[in-house]
Write an enzyme that holds these catalytic residues in place. Structure first.
Site, PDB file in Angstrom:
ATOM      1  N   GLU A 151      51.853  25.539  49.260  1.00  0.00           N
ATOM      2  CA  GLU A 151      52.796  24.558  49.781  1.00  0.00           C
ATOM      3  C   GLU A 151      53.088  23.548  48.679  1.00  0.00           C
ATOM      4  OE1 GLU A 151      52.571  22.197  53.832  1.00  0.00           O
ATOM      5  OE2 GLU A 151      51.564  21.054  52.260  1.00  0.00           O
TER       6      GLU A 151
ATOM      7  N   GLU B 271      59.523  22.717  55.222  1.00  0.00           N
ATOM      8  CA  GLU B 271      59.249  21.810  56.339  1.00  0.00           C
ATOM      9  C   GLU B 271      60.153  20.592  56.144  1.00  0.00           C
ATOM     10  OE1 GLU B 271      55.099  20.938  56.152  1.00  0.00           O
ATOM     11  OE2 GLU B 271      54.527  23.038  55.957  1.00  0.00           O
TER      12      GLU B 271
ATOM     13  N   GLU C  11      62.126  17.288  56.963  1.00  0.00           N
ATOM     14  CA  GLU C  11      62.010  16.085  57.781  1.00  0.00           C
ATOM     15  C   GLU C  11      63.296  15.268  57.722  1.00  0.00           C
ATOM     16  OE1 GLU C  11      57.186  15.585  57.018  1.00  0.00           O
ATOM     17  OE2 GLU C  11      58.622  14.425  55.838  1.00  0.00           O
TER      18      GLU C  11
ATOM     19  N   ARG D 260      54.600  20.245  47.686  1.00  0.00           N
ATOM     20  CA  ARG D 260      54.833  19.069  48.511  1.00  0.00           C
ATOM     21  C   ARG D 260      55.755  18.037  47.870  1.00  0.00           C
ATOM     22  NH1 ARG D 260      51.838  18.451  52.869  1.00  0.00           N
ATOM     23  NH2 ARG D 260      51.835  16.164  52.758  1.00  0.00           N
TER      24      ARG D 260
ATOM     25  N   HIS E  44      58.473  19.800  52.304  1.00  0.00           N
ATOM     26  CA  HIS E  44      57.382  20.600  51.762  1.00  0.00           C
ATOM     27  C   HIS E  44      57.774  22.069  51.847  1.00  0.00           C
ATOM     28  CE1 HIS E  44      55.007  17.123  53.770  1.00  0.00           C
ATOM     29  NE2 HIS E  44      55.492  16.748  52.603  1.00  0.00           N
TER      30      HIS E  44
ATOM     31  N   ASP F 168      91.118  24.521  45.147  1.00  0.00           N
ATOM     32  CA  ASP F 168      91.129  23.629  43.981  1.00  0.00           C
ATOM     33  C   ASP F 168      89.698  23.219  43.628  1.00  0.00           C
ATOM     34  OD1 ASP F 168      91.445  21.664  42.085  1.00  0.00           O
ATOM     35  OD2 ASP F 168      92.403  20.224  43.431  1.00  0.00           O
TER      36      ASP F 168
ATOM     37  N   ARG G 170      46.595  16.478  51.098  1.00  0.00           N
ATOM     38  CA  ARG G 170      48.036  16.359  51.247  1.00  0.00           C
ATOM     39  C   ARG G 170      48.668  15.404  50.228  1.00  0.00           C
ATOM     40  NH1 ARG G 170      49.840  18.766  56.056  1.00  0.00           N
ATOM     41  NH2 ARG G 170      48.110  19.451  57.375  1.00  0.00           N
TER      42      ARG G 170
ATOM     43  N   GLU H 105      57.667  12.989  63.673  1.00  0.00           N
ATOM     44  CA  GLU H 105      56.893  12.825  62.442  1.00  0.00           C
ATOM     45  C   GLU H 105      56.278  11.422  62.364  1.00  0.00           C
ATOM     46  OE1 GLU H 105      55.385  13.759  59.912  1.00  0.00           O
ATOM     47  OE2 GLU H 105      55.738  15.916  59.933  1.00  0.00           O
TER      48      GLU H 105
ATOM     49  N   GLU I  37      60.931  16.527  62.797  1.00  0.00           N
ATOM     50  CA  GLU I  37      60.857  17.758  62.006  1.00  0.00           C
ATOM     51  C   GLU I  37      61.025  18.941  62.938  1.00  0.00           C
ATOM     52  OE1 GLU I  37      57.361  20.181  59.651  1.00  0.00           O
ATOM     53  OE2 GLU I  37      57.536  18.039  59.223  1.00  0.00           O
TER      54      GLU I  37
END
Length: 500
Positions: free
Chosen positions: A388, A160, A162, A390, A299, A81, A369, A242, A250
């Site tokens: 990367e 990555e 977390e 982020r 990330h 359903d 970062r 972390e 992580e």
């Protein structure tokens, strides 16, 4: 070879990335329905769990006895359903099919009876077409579109992811009250708790990165999660505590192609939550559960490959190719719209605030970062080169998030979008007159949804995302989340306004 630690976050193995990412079965050499059925008989599997993802991003399942699975099941599927699944069919058009994917099979590590889990695709029972609102179908179409462009044959993703592990959680919301309460033996707020013994192994806010046991009290728990992931066919590079107080962790997976990695994220979250539950704890991927501490992001490392060669390796900024720079340009151009998919909750925007290792500006850098796109420099081999992204967090639907990222990168490559100059300075130390001129990520989910309404042509190329998918996503997010939050009194409003 273990992942390099330089800063603790090199999640593409240097040696592995020197070779082309060749897709392989997740579960040994069992790839055909006939082989799976033979294995079920040999290993006395008693149940088969059929799993799929709903529209917002929750894993769903139902279970059949193993005797009911036959070769025809992988073609005919099983009815269910779809009107009871969020964001899917109306009551008058509810019948849909789940069709098992044989190469996705893995044994469930938590069930009492031996149970085989199978990922499923969703089909219309009349037309036999893939269902447009099935997130896994969107991801599959993104991979088909990638190959059709001739730009690359594989897109690799390495998230990555977390999460927090709490000892206790309470929350409630009704017409006359609202509250939440979190607790963790690691939490700094328990440093003064009057218990015997209080061993003092709490973690200061924003100082939880890489402590050794006994301060890192979840080491054994994460190791058990890691082993469960490996036993379930996933390739794990390592795990660590972390930055946040209160049990943030992580576990890092080796990169893989788009659909396979999105599948892996679902297994990852299932295993983390189940191991925590087994030990009387609770795990959450909520982006910002603790005020004034680091939130949980996802990330996403990404690269494009063709014929076993990493197309992001080159001689431009930070060793990235011209094609890679254009891919960055596409991500930055569409970053505000992407947030509606990669950061899909109202809570997501409590993480995207200054000062907490999360991006707030639409910029790129080789090491910064706080930029939306970072190019890791500690993975120096050409075949390891990637970007990367982020912004995302793990409240996102991974199929939709990775597909949307790929479409933005391809738009950048196709249209040769220049990402501009990198921002290698500390964003939070910039002069106000410089900072005010930087483009910003959305501050709220509503703002991100408005950006997606204006900027989504790049997503509907190749019929990857359809107008129906996007309009349903925007409508449901507004009605069921944005408007619901907006209409309710917030507990902090009583601090601010009760005495007016």
């Amino acid at each position: 070879m273990a992942a390099l630690v330089g800063g603790g976050k090199c999640h593409y193995d240097e040696i592995a990335m020197a070779h082309p990412p060749v897709p392989s079965p997740e579960w040994g050499d069992i790839v055909s329905p006939k082989e799976i059925l033979a294995w079920i008989r040999q290993e006395a599997v008693r149940a088969v769990d059929l799993r799929f993802m709903d529209f917002p991003g929750s894993w769903k399942h139902f279970t059949i006895p193993s005797e009911r699975l036959d070769e025809g099941s992988f073609e005919d599927g099983f009815g269910f359903d779809a009107s009871s699944v969020r964001g899917w069919q109306q009551i008058n058009e509810s019948d849909m099919l789940v069709v098992p994917v044989p190469e996705s099979a893995f044994i469930d590590p938590f069930r009492q009876d031996k149970t085989l889990n199978l990922f499923c695709n969703i089909l219309d029972p009349i037309t036999r077409e893939d269902y447009s609102r099935d997130p896994r179908n969107v991801a599959r179409k993104a991979e088909v579109y990638l190959r059709s462009t001739g730009i690359a044959d594989t897109a690799c993703f390495g998230p990555e992811t977390e999460f927090f592990i709490f000892d206790h959680v309470r929350f409630d919301q009704n017409r006359h009250s609202a509250f939440h309460y979190l607790d963790s033996a690691e939490g700094q707020w328990n440093s003064g708790l009057d218990i015997r013994p209080n061993q003092g192994n709490t973690i200061r806010h924003r100082e939880g990165y890489f402590p050794c046991p006994p301060t890192d009290s979840h080491h054994d728990l994460r190791s058990e999660m890691m082993r469960c992931m490996i036993d379930s066919g996933m390739t794990v590079e390592g795990h660590h505590h972390e930055v946040a107080s209160g049990g943030q962790g992580e576990i890092d997976l080796r990169y893989d192609s788009l659909v396979r990695m999105a599948d892996a994220v679902l297994k990852y979250k299932y295993i983390v939550k189940s191991v925590a539950h087994k030990h009387g704890k609770t795990a959450t991927f909520m982006p910002k559960p603790i005020f004034e501490d680091n939130g949980s992001g996802m990330h996403v490392n990404a690269s494009l490959w063709r014929d076993g060669r990493n197309l992001f390796a080159g001689s431009a900024y930070a060793g990235v190719s011209e094609l890679g720079m254009h891919a960055i340009g596409g991500l930055l151009k569409h970053a505000r719209a992407l947030c509606a998919i990669t950061n899909p909750t109202t809570n997501s925007y409590k993480r995207l605030v200054p000062g907490f290792d999360a991006p707030t500006t639409i910029s790129y850098s080789s090491q910064n970062r706080s930029a939306a796109v970072r190019i890791p420099v500690y993975c120096v081999k050409a075949q390891s080169r990637r970007l990367e992204y982020r912004c995302p967090d793990a409240s996102a639907n991974p199929y939709l998030s990775f597909a949307a990222m790929l479409m933005a990168m391809l738009d950048g490559v196709i249209n040769r979008i220049d990402p501009g100059e990198p921002l290698d300075r500390n964003i939070y130390d910039l002069e106000p007159e410089v900072l005010k001129n930087l483009p910003r990520l959305p501050a709220t989910l509503d703002e991100a949804l408005s950006a997606l309404e204006k900027d989504h042509d790049f997503l509907i190329r190749g019929d990857v995302f359809t107008e129906d998918v996007l309009s349903t996503w925007i409508r449901d997010k507004r009605e069921k989340e944005v408007d619901s939050i907006r209409a309710r009194p917030h507990p902090f409003e009583f601090n601010l306004y009760y005495d007016v």
